[in-house]
Design an enzyme around this catalytic site. Structure first.
Site, PDB file in Angstrom:
ATOM      1  N   LYS A 197     -14.854  -1.229  10.512  1.00 15.08           N
ATOM      2  CA  LYS A 197     -15.059  -2.485   9.891  1.00 15.08           C
ATOM      3  C   LYS A 197     -14.487  -3.669   9.759  1.00 15.08           C
ATOM      4  O   LYS A 197     -14.893  -4.631   8.892  1.00 15.08           O
ATOM      5  CB  LYS A 197     -15.516  -1.204   8.182  1.00 15.08           C
ATOM      6  CG  LYS A 197     -13.493  -1.564   7.859  1.00 15.08           C
ATOM      7  CD  LYS A 197     -13.671  -1.697   6.820  1.00 15.08           C
ATOM      8  CE  LYS A 197     -11.967  -1.935   6.076  1.00 15.08           C
ATOM      9  NZ  LYS A 197     -10.726  -1.678   6.784  1.00 15.08           N
ATOM     10  N   PHE A 209       4.199  -0.661  13.964  1.00  8.14           N
ATOM     11  CA  PHE A 209       5.311   0.461  13.850  1.00  8.14           C
ATOM     12  C   PHE A 209       5.496   2.197  14.079  1.00  8.14           C
ATOM     13  O   PHE A 209       6.507   2.237  14.566  1.00  8.14           O
ATOM     14  CB  PHE A 209       6.581   0.076  12.295  1.00  8.14           C
ATOM     15  CG  PHE A 209       6.563  -0.891  11.980  1.00  8.14           C
ATOM     16  CD1 PHE A 209       6.902  -1.929  12.893  1.00  8.14           C
ATOM     17  CD2 PHE A 209       6.440  -1.740  10.651  1.00  8.14           C
ATOM     18  CE1 PHE A 209       7.623  -3.273  12.366  1.00  8.14           C
ATOM     19  CE2 PHE A 209       6.970  -3.132   9.871  1.00  8.14           C
ATOM     20  CZ  PHE A 209       6.961  -4.035  10.999  1.00  8.14           C
ATOM     21  N   TRP A 263       1.055  -1.222  -0.047  1.00  7.42           N
ATOM     22  CA  TRP A 263      -0.072  -0.264   0.076  1.00  7.42           C
ATOM     23  C   TRP A 263       0.815   1.179  -0.172  1.00  7.42           C
ATOM     24  O   TRP A 263       0.705   2.732  -0.828  1.00  7.42           O
ATOM     25  CB  TRP A 263      -0.697  -0.080   1.030  1.00  7.42           C
ATOM     26  CG  TRP A 263      -2.197   0.948   1.347  1.00  7.42           C
ATOM     27  CD1 TRP A 263      -2.465   1.349   1.945  1.00  7.42           C
ATOM     28  CD2 TRP A 263      -2.656   1.603   0.231  1.00  7.42           C
ATOM     29  NE1 TRP A 263      -3.673   2.700   2.235  1.00  7.42           N
ATOM     30  CE2 TRP A 263      -4.303   2.791   0.773  1.00  7.42           C
ATOM     31  CE3 TRP A 263      -2.742   1.139  -1.276  1.00  7.42           C
ATOM     32  CZ2 TRP A 263      -4.691   3.114  -0.021  1.00  7.42           C
ATOM     33  CZ3 TRP A 263      -3.918   1.738  -2.132  1.00  7.42           C
ATOM     34  CH2 TRP A 263      -4.768   3.594  -1.084  1.00  7.42           C
TER      35      TRP A 263
END
Lengths: 382, 382
Positions: free
Chosen positions: A227, A107, A23
């Site tokens: 979600k 992270f 991503w």
């Protein structure tokens, strides 16, 4: 003397992407395509911070910079020439005006610790992370976490965004949430040079990646995290083989609880973020169509149907099915449950609560319709 | 002397279901289960009007009444003993206080013509039909059509309701829309004897079929009809192989246009009907997960990808794929397009308009992202 290595926002903006997973690399590709076009607004060159590793004896940053491909995390996708992989975090963000955070949630703490003290308070940030930061009876969105730890204003980008499809330039949409900071210490001397919503649209919008820019940063973040819990519950029902009606019912209930969660615990958000934006209903739809959380939930629903005495946990299934990747919704389900408990609000969120109890306390999926009915009975005073 | 054969609403209510397809029979089963329980409120016996036909030399009504199974339209499902199949429409509705309409849209005109003049103005009705009645520049919901032609007040029942799953008592939800009539001629002398929202919940709610009762009859009907157009468009994108992001984007845009359609052309509706109710977002989700309209759209998207010069129409695919059943969305897409044209409003509904143009005017599915982008550019003044 100032220790800041980043800059206050001023045009043309230099953009840095912190993170280089599938991503992160995809968003860096998008950003680079746009900084090449809007050269009045952005410096074309974009740094991407890469956690260095060796691939067949070569450094990943070197491969990205010479072969223009992230062979480890986004193989097969040609990256723009103006994308520069940088292995040192401080070098990567140096001189940037806009930082795009796109690293795994776990992270964030360490990245913020490394950046602390070096980021100019008028540097702008966008978080592409999913998740929430929960401690005791406090829930924080990740842009709020970044703001708190780095002292900078931070927006969010989230939507129905499976990275590989976007990397291939298949059509999709996203939501960017940003508003001009109201806090005095975040306001620059010259507001005319600062980042606007329109600038952010130009930074992220592509013909294949449509951007809607809204104000509601909190709503976008909550939707992106909650979600995943709904996707687990939808997976439970799919695993039981209850069909499309039942799955849609769970998704609808989940969506309502997402709205309610935001309205109850984060005043000032907009309920339409959940029901109308890509970061809301659309992301819920893709996540329940077969994302990681749904897969784990479905496997659990199927296994416990075949053998109700089975002792496998969602985490066991996560390890078995996801090949080292995580189903973020498991952790979020736990955090949401713990938080709701501190707020004495479990009953008001029956689906979120039931999802936790099914996953961790041996509640049966078969009880779901009855659990939801009890809430309705109260509503209808039956 | 009055020619009315039905009665003004008064307790206990006698209920008649008009229609005996798979959805009609399923709703009749539900109603019968409840009239057996709430005997103070309802007469247990429920008539179901069956369009008579012969099955292996026996009448379908006789089979239903003796074997308690609709072997033609809902085989394998045991029907309650208090369900009575009646082949004559007037006999079926005689003495009823509540009529539940559940026939294919195309039979509504003829059924209303047969009932006209025989229905007491204080008889109450619920329409389970999907679709709209469109003529020239006027769009009417089907409860409004029933009200206009029979002179009775009519509510609606609609939701994420694939009939076979509900017949098997798998968990699902629905939305019932009803409000007390405001028109004087529909108000009874004794309002205390009239049908309330709570009565309707008792009539339709089951442990496996959860009912939410709302006011917005128009919204429930528009959502049920318009979502079929969106399902075709979602099918186009699936047929192209654009992935989950693109499909969710089309569904989100479609949902927004559904809301906008209601708000623009039917004042007074509630936008939340579309985004929060089973009749809205949940029904859209099931319909795009693989309903008839989605299947036809997907086949069209796939075929025109493989051979852009192909001349097959959606109707051809409907005939080939659906085995005599209809994809209601094709007709609705045409009606919506024609209506929007009379209102000079095509540009405000880019997805609905593009769906029509792709299906009937040779527009390419590949243009969809660009078409949607043009609308955004106007919004953002780019």
């Amino acid at each position: 003397m100032s220790t800041f290595i980043t800059k206050a926002a001023s045009r043309p903006f230099r953009v840095c992407v912190v993170g280089s997973g599938n991503w992160g690399t995809t968003v860096a590709k998008i950003v680079c395509e746009n900084t090449q076009i809007y050269t009045d607004l952005f410096e074309p060159k974009v740094n991407m911070w890469v956690h260095e590793e060796e691939i067949d004896g070569r450094k990943l940053t070197e491969i990205i910079n010479t072969e223009h491909e992230n062979v480890k995390y986004l193989p097969g996708i040609r990256l723009p020439g103006n994308l520069h992989a940088v292995p040192n975090l401080l070098d990567a963000v140096r001189d940037s005006n806009i930082i795009v955070f796109n690293i795994p949630h776990q992270f964030l703490r360490s990245v913020c610790a490394q950046l602390k003290g070096y980021v100019h308070p008028h540097t702008r940030a966008i978080s592409c992370l999913k998740g929430l930061d929960v401690s005791a009876n406090k829930i924080t969105t990740l842009p709020a976490y970044i703001s708190e730890h780095l002292g900078i204003h931070c927006g969010a980008l989230s939507g129905a965004n499976l990275a590989p499809e976007i990397a291939q330039e298949k059509f999709s949409e996203t939501t960017v949430a940003y508003r001009y900071p109201s806090t005095q210490e975040w306001k620059p001397e010259d507001e005319s040079q600062d980042v606007t919503k329109d600038d952010l649209r130009k930074l992220f919008h592509r013909p294949y990646f449509h951007v809607n820019v809204i104000d509601d940063i909190t709503g976008v973040c909550l939707a992106g995290a909650l979600k995943n819990v709904v996707a687990i519950a939808a997976g439970f029902v799919d695993g039981r083989g209850w069909g499309e009606n039942a799955k849609a019912a769970i998704m609808r209930r989940g969506l309502l609880e997402m709205v309610q969660f935001g309205q109850t615990f984060f005043k000032g958000g907009d309920p339409r973020t959940y029901t109308e934006e890509s970061a809301g209903v659309a992301d819920l739809i893709t996540s329940c169509a077969g994302g990681r959380n749904h897969r784990v939930g479905r496997a659990y629903g199927k296994l416990t149907k075949e053998d109700p005495t089975i002792t496998k946990t969602l985490q066991d299934l996560e390890r078995e099915l996801l090949n080292g990747q995580s189903a973020q919704g498991i952790l979020t389900a736990v955090e949401v449950y713990k938080f709701l408990k501190t707020q004495d609000a479990l009953e008001q969120f029956p689906l979120m609560t039931a999802t936790y109890r099914i996953a961790f306390e041996g509640e049966s999926i078969d009880e779901l319709p009855k659990i939801l009915e009890q809430v309705e009975k109260k509503k209808y005073k039956l």
